[in-house]
Write a protein that holds these residues in place. Structure first.
Motif, mmCIF file in Angstrom:
data_model
loop_
_atom_site.group_PDB
_atom_site.id
_atom_site.type_symbol
_atom_site.label_atom_id
_atom_site.label_comp_id
_atom_site.label_asym_id
_atom_site.label_seq_id
_atom_site.Cartn_x
_atom_site.Cartn_y
_atom_site.Cartn_z
ATOM 1 N N MET A 30 52.711 34.338 28.321
ATOM 2 C CA MET A 30 52.973 35.116 29.513
ATOM 3 C C MET A 30 51.645 35.479 30.170
ATOM 4 S SD MET A 30 54.865 38.758 29.806
ATOM 5 C CE MET A 30 56.095 38.603 31.044
ATOM 6 N N PRO A 31 51.538 35.301 31.463
ATOM 7 C CA PRO A 31 50.292 35.641 32.154
ATOM 8 C C PRO A 31 50.037 37.146 32.127
ATOM 9 C CG PRO A 31 51.749 34.351 33.571
ATOM 10 C CD PRO A 31 52.519 34.711 32.353
ATOM 11 N N THR A 32 48.772 37.506 32.032
ATOM 12 C CA THR A 32 48.376 38.905 32.073
ATOM 13 C C THR A 32 47.253 39.068 33.094
ATOM 14 O OG1 THR A 32 46.794 38.601 30.274
ATOM 15 C CG2 THR A 32 48.982 39.368 29.664
ATOM 16 N N LEU A 33 46.967 40.309 33.402
ATOM 17 C CA LEU A 33 45.912 40.614 34.353
ATOM 18 C C LEU A 33 44.546 40.386 33.720
ATOM 19 C CD1 LEU A 33 45.431 41.890 37.204
ATOM 20 C CD2 LEU A 33 45.090 44.038 35.995
ATOM 21 N N HIS A 34 43.632 39.819 34.470
ATOM 22 C CA HIS A 34 42.251 39.661 34.020
ATOM 23 C C HIS A 34 41.558 41.000 34.301
ATOM 24 C CE1 HIS A 34 38.146 38.311 33.684
ATOM 25 N NE2 HIS A 34 38.579 37.169 33.208
ATOM 26 N N GLY A 35 41.650 41.905 33.339
ATOM 27 C CA GLY A 35 41.172 43.269 33.511
ATOM 28 C C GLY A 35 39.701 43.377 33.851
ATOM 29 N N THR A 36 38.876 42.532 33.253
ATOM 30 C CA THR A 36 37.438 42.577 33.521
ATOM 31 C C THR A 36 37.135 42.227 34.967
ATOM 32 O OG1 THR A 36 37.005 41.984 31.230
ATOM 33 C CG2 THR A 36 35.186 41.716 32.771
ATOM 34 N N ALA A 37 37.847 41.256 35.516
ATOM 35 C CA ALA A 37 37.639 40.879 36.913
ATOM 36 C C ALA A 37 37.959 42.056 37.831
ATOM 37 C CB ALA A 37 38.497 39.671 37.274
ATOM 38 N N VAL A 38 39.040 42.756 37.520
ATOM 39 C CA VAL A 38 39.440 43.895 38.345
ATOM 40 C C VAL A 38 38.433 45.028 38.229
ATOM 41 C CG1 VAL A 38 41.212 45.657 38.716
ATOM 42 C CG2 VAL A 38 41.882 43.303 38.223
ATOM 43 N N THR A 39 38.081 45.410 37.006
ATOM 44 C CA THR A 39 37.173 46.548 36.851
ATOM 45 C C THR A 39 35.784 46.260 37.412
ATOM 46 O OG1 THR A 39 36.694 45.888 34.561
ATOM 47 C CG2 THR A 39 38.405 47.553 34.895
ATOM 48 N N THR A 40 35.334 45.020 37.311
ATOM 49 C CA THR A 40 34.026 44.657 37.863
ATOM 50 C C THR A 40 34.023 44.768 39.382
ATOM 51 O OG1 THR A 40 33.569 43.176 36.008
ATOM 52 C CG2 THR A 40 32.306 42.805 38.021
ATOM 53 N N LYS A 41 35.027 44.174 40.024
ATOM 54 C CA LYS A 41 35.113 44.233 41.490
ATOM 55 C C LYS A 41 35.371 45.654 41.961
ATOM 56 C CE LYS A 41 34.716 40.095 43.313
ATOM 57 N NZ LYS A 41 33.860 39.775 44.436
ATOM 58 N N ALA A 42 36.189 46.389 41.233
ATOM 59 C CA ALA A 42 36.483 47.772 41.609
ATOM 60 C C ALA A 42 35.209 48.607 41.567
ATOM 61 C CB ALA A 42 37.547 48.350 40.685
ATOM 62 N N ALA A 43 34.405 48.423 40.545
ATOM 63 C CA ALA A 43 33.156 49.181 40.425
ATOM 64 C C ALA A 43 32.208 48.878 41.583
ATOM 65 C CB ALA A 43 32.479 48.873 39.093
ATOM 66 N N GLN A 44 32.245 47.642 42.075
ATOM 67 C CA GLN A 44 31.381 47.262 43.186
ATOM 68 C C GLN A 44 31.710 48.028 44.466
ATOM 69 O OE1 GLN A 44 31.673 42.983 43.491
ATOM 70 N NE2 GLN A 44 30.500 42.649 41.617
ATOM 71 N N VAL A 45 32.939 48.493 44.589
ATOM 72 C CA VAL A 45 33.324 49.274 45.775
ATOM 73 C C VAL A 45 33.429 50.762 45.455
ATOM 74 C CG1 VAL A 45 34.466 47.329 46.907
ATOM 75 C CG2 VAL A 45 35.809 48.885 45.488
ATOM 76 N N GLY A 46 32.958 51.153 44.260
ATOM 77 C CA GLY A 46 32.916 52.560 43.911
ATOM 78 C C GLY A 46 34.072 53.071 43.073
ATOM 79 N N ASP A 47 35.016 52.208 42.729
ATOM 80 C CA ASP A 47 36.155 52.610 41.898
ATOM 81 C C ASP A 47 35.798 52.349 40.434
ATOM 82 O OD1 ASP A 47 37.432 53.184 44.259
ATOM 83 O OD2 ASP A 47 38.737 51.426 44.226
ATOM 84 N N ARG A 48 35.199 53.347 39.793
ATOM 85 C CA ARG A 48 34.680 53.160 38.439
ATOM 86 C C ARG A 48 35.610 53.659 37.347
ATOM 87 N NH1 ARG A 48 30.507 53.310 41.801
ATOM 88 N NH2 ARG A 48 28.725 51.976 41.404
ATOM 89 N N THR A 49 36.737 54.221 37.720
ATOM 90 C CA THR A 49 37.697 54.719 36.722
ATOM 91 C C THR A 49 39.077 54.157 37.019
ATOM 92 O OG1 THR A 49 38.306 56.665 38.023
ATOM 93 C CG2 THR A 49 36.412 56.894 36.513
ATOM 94 N N HIS A 50 39.942 54.205 36.019
ATOM 95 C CA HIS A 50 41.324 53.774 36.230
ATOM 96 C C HIS A 50 41.999 54.662 37.275
ATOM 97 C CE1 HIS A 50 41.664 51.614 32.068
ATOM 98 N NE2 HIS A 50 40.737 51.109 32.844
ATOM 99 N N ALA A 51 41.622 55.923 37.298
ATOM 100 C CA ALA A 51 42.193 56.845 38.292
ATOM 101 C C ALA A 51 41.809 56.420 39.712
ATOM 102 C CB ALA A 51 41.726 58.266 38.012
ATOM 103 N N ALA A 52 40.569 56.019 39.908
ATOM 104 C CA ALA A 52 40.117 55.585 41.233
ATOM 105 C C ALA A 52 40.822 54.291 41.652
ATOM 106 C CB ALA A 52 38.604 55.398 41.245
ATOM 107 N N ILE A 53 40.976 53.379 40.714
ATOM 108 C CA ILE A 53 41.694 52.125 41.000
ATOM 109 C C ILE A 53 43.137 52.445 41.358
ATOM 110 C CG2 ILE A 53 42.524 49.958 39.997
ATOM 111 C CD1 ILE A 53 39.923 49.992 38.264
ATOM 112 N N ALA A 54 43.754 53.324 40.599
ATOM 113 C CA ALA A 54 45.147 53.705 40.851
ATOM 114 C C ALA A 54 45.306 54.316 42.235
ATOM 115 C CB ALA A 54 45.623 54.683 39.777
ATOM 116 N N ARG A 55 44.389 55.184 42.630
ATOM 117 C CA ARG A 55 44.463 55.795 43.964
ATOM 118 C C ARG A 55 44.396 54.729 45.050
ATOM 119 N NH1 ARG A 55 41.440 59.832 41.604
ATOM 120 N NH2 ARG A 55 39.486 58.840 42.223
ATOM 121 N N ARG A 56 43.453 53.807 44.902
ATOM 122 C CA ARG A 56 43.295 52.775 45.942
ATOM 123 C C ARG A 56 44.543 51.881 46.029
ATOM 124 N NH1 ARG A 56 38.914 50.878 48.763
ATOM 125 N NH2 ARG A 56 37.510 52.018 47.371
#
Length: 84
Positions: free
Chosen positions: A1-27
Motif C-alpha cells: 500500500m502506498p504511503t506518504l514520503h514523510g521526509t519529502a514533506v517535512t523538508t519542503k515544509a521546513a523550507q517555507v517555515g513549517d517546522r512542526t506537524h502543527a504548522a503543517i496541519a494549519r497550512r
C-alpha cells in the motif's frame, strides 16, 4: 500500500517555515494528529490531502508517495501465492 514520503514533506515544509506537524496541519487545514500519522506512515493519504500538499509545498505527486514494500512482505496474500 502506498504511503506518504514523510521526509519529502517535512523538508519542503521546513523550507517555507513549517517546522512542526502543527504548522503543517494549519497550512493544510488538517488535524495535527492526522499529519503526524501521515508522516509516520501509519495512515495512507487521501487524494485531496496529496493535492493540498502538492499545492502548499510544490512537491510532485510522484515524490509524495512511496510504495511500502515492507508492509507487503509482512501481510499474506489472500490467494496464498507469492507476489512477483
Amino acid at each position: 500500500m502506498p504511503t506518504l514520503h514523510g521526509t519529502a514533506v517535512t523538508t519542503k515544509a521546513a523550507q517555507v517555515g513549517d517546522r512542526t506537524h502543527a504548522a503543517i496541519a494549519r497550512r493544510l487545514q488538517l488535524r495535527q494528529s492526522t499529519v503526524s500519522r501521515l508522516i509516520a506512515g501509519i495512515t495512507a493519504p487521501s487524494l485531496p490531502t496529496l493535492l493540498a500538499m502538492r499545492a502548499a509545498y510544490g512537491i510532485s505527486l510522484d515524490d509524495l508517495v512511496v510504495e511500502d514494500a515492507t508492509k507487503d512482505a509482512e501481510e499474506p496474500h489472500a490467494s496464498g501465492a507469492c507476489a512477483p
